[in-house]
Design a protein around this motif. Structure first.
Motif, PDB file in Angstrom:
ATOM      1  N   ALA A  32      -7.048   8.141 -57.080  1.00  0.00           N
ATOM      2  CA  ALA A  32      -6.700   8.861 -55.856  1.00  0.00           C
ATOM      3  C   ALA A  32      -6.986   8.035 -54.598  1.00  0.00           C
ATOM      4  CB  ALA A  32      -7.464  10.176 -55.801  1.00  0.00           C
ATOM      5  N   GLU A  33      -7.198   6.738 -54.763  1.00  0.00           N
ATOM      6  CA  GLU A  33      -7.414   5.871 -53.611  1.00  0.00           C
ATOM      7  C   GLU A  33      -6.080   5.645 -52.891  1.00  0.00           C
ATOM      8  OE1 GLU A  33     -10.324   4.705 -52.509  1.00  0.00           O
ATOM      9  OE2 GLU A  33     -11.388   5.685 -54.140  1.00  0.00           O
ATOM     10  N   PRO A  34      -6.107   5.330 -51.597  1.00  0.00           N
ATOM     11  CA  PRO A  34      -4.867   5.047 -50.874  1.00  0.00           C
ATOM     12  C   PRO A  34      -4.221   3.747 -51.362  1.00  0.00           C
ATOM     13  CG  PRO A  34      -6.735   5.247 -49.359  1.00  0.00           C
ATOM     14  CD  PRO A  34      -7.278   5.304 -50.739  1.00  0.00           C
ATOM     15  N   LYS A  35      -2.891   3.688 -51.315  1.00  0.00           N
ATOM     16  CA  LYS A  35      -2.188   2.455 -51.658  1.00  0.00           C
ATOM     17  C   LYS A  35      -2.530   1.391 -50.624  1.00  0.00           C
ATOM     18  CE  LYS A  35       1.781   4.568 -53.903  1.00  0.00           C
ATOM     19  NZ  LYS A  35       3.236   4.786 -53.871  1.00  0.00           N
ATOM     20  N   ALA A  36      -2.606   0.144 -51.083  1.00  0.00           N
ATOM     21  CA  ALA A  36      -2.853  -0.967 -50.159  1.00  0.00           C
ATOM     22  C   ALA A  36      -1.568  -1.263 -49.395  1.00  0.00           C
ATOM     23  CB  ALA A  36      -3.307  -2.205 -50.933  1.00  0.00           C
ATOM     24  N   THR A  37      -1.684  -1.734 -48.183  1.00  0.00           N
ATOM     25  CA  THR A  37      -0.525  -2.039 -47.356  1.00  0.00           C
ATOM     26  C   THR A  37       0.414  -3.011 -48.075  1.00  0.00           C
ATOM     27  OG1 THR A  37      -1.852  -1.734 -45.372  1.00  0.00           O
ATOM     28  CG2 THR A  37       0.218  -2.948 -45.111  1.00  0.00           C
ATOM     29  N   GLY A  38       1.677  -2.596 -48.234  1.00  0.00           N
ATOM     30  CA  GLY A  38       2.688  -3.439 -48.855  1.00  0.00           C
ATOM     31  C   GLY A  38       2.659  -3.478 -50.373  1.00  0.00           C
ATOM     32  N   LEU A  39       1.766  -2.683 -50.996  1.00  0.00           N
ATOM     33  CA  LEU A  39       1.640  -2.688 -52.453  1.00  0.00           C
ATOM     34  C   LEU A  39       1.908  -1.296 -53.027  1.00  0.00           C
ATOM     35  CD1 LEU A  39      -1.621  -4.813 -52.814  1.00  0.00           C
ATOM     36  CD2 LEU A  39       0.752  -5.606 -52.846  1.00  0.00           C
ATOM     37  N   TYR A  40       2.235  -1.250 -54.322  1.00  0.00           N
ATOM     38  CA  TYR A  40       2.515   0.016 -54.993  1.00  0.00           C
ATOM     39  C   TYR A  40       1.251   0.763 -55.430  1.00  0.00           C
ATOM     40  CZ  TYR A  40       7.413  -1.353 -55.269  1.00  0.00           C
ATOM     41  OH  TYR A  40       8.698  -1.714 -54.967  1.00  0.00           O
ATOM     42  N   TYR A  41       0.125   0.054 -55.483  1.00  0.00           N
ATOM     43  CA  TYR A  41      -1.146   0.630 -55.926  1.00  0.00           C
ATOM     44  C   TYR A  41      -2.234   0.250 -54.932  1.00  0.00           C
ATOM     45  CZ  TYR A  41       1.141   0.966 -60.518  1.00  0.00           C
ATOM     46  OH  TYR A  41       2.001   1.248 -61.543  1.00  0.00           O
ATOM     47  N   CYS A  42      -3.441   0.760 -55.142  1.00  0.00           N
ATOM     48  CA  CYS A  42      -4.582   0.256 -54.377  1.00  0.00           C
ATOM     49  C   CYS A  42      -4.767  -1.209 -54.780  1.00  0.00           C
ATOM     50  CB  CYS A  42      -5.833   1.090 -54.660  1.00  0.00           C
ATOM     51  SG  CYS A  42      -6.467   0.984 -56.351  1.00  0.00           S
ATOM     52  N   ARG A  43      -5.528  -1.948 -54.011  1.00  0.00           N
ATOM     53  CA  ARG A  43      -5.687  -3.390 -54.272  1.00  0.00           C
ATOM     54  C   ARG A  43      -6.190  -3.660 -55.693  1.00  0.00           C
ATOM     55  NH1 ARG A  43      -3.770  -7.516 -52.060  1.00  0.00           N
ATOM     56  NH2 ARG A  43      -3.983  -6.510 -50.065  1.00  0.00           N
ATOM     57  N   GLU A  44      -7.184  -2.916 -56.156  1.00  0.00           N
ATOM     58  CA  GLU A  44      -7.769  -3.139 -57.483  1.00  0.00           C
ATOM     59  C   GLU A  44      -6.734  -2.957 -58.594  1.00  0.00           C
ATOM     60  OE1 GLU A  44     -11.311  -1.339 -60.352  1.00  0.00           O
ATOM     61  OE2 GLU A  44     -10.907  -0.401 -58.418  1.00  0.00           O
TER      62      GLU A  44
END
Length: 68
Positions: A32-44
């Motif tokens: 439930a973390e926010p997506k990273a800027t420009g990515l489909y998922y969180c950074r991890e």
């Protein structure tokens, strides 16, 4: 890491990476973390998915949005 028991909408700004499948207790969990800027998922989770491809490419079905 925050988790939810239902898959977030593909058009949302929530990661939604599936962390576990329906097991003996019939529960699934999703990031439930926010997506990273420009990515489909969180950074991890982006890094996990990219590591599975020899070229580091993340392929997604139509309808998935990138983080803002």
């Amino acid at each position: 890491m925050k988790t939810v028991g239902t898959e977030p909408a593909r058009s949302s700004q929530t990661c939604g990476y599936q962390l576990s499948t329906n097991g003996w207790d019939s529960r699934a969990s999703f990031c439930a973390e926010p997506k990273a800027t420009g990515l489909y998922y969180c950074r991890e989770h982006h890094e996990w998915v990219a590591a599975d491809d020899p070229n580091g490419v993340v392929r997604m079905a139509p309808g998935n949005v990138k983080g803002r």
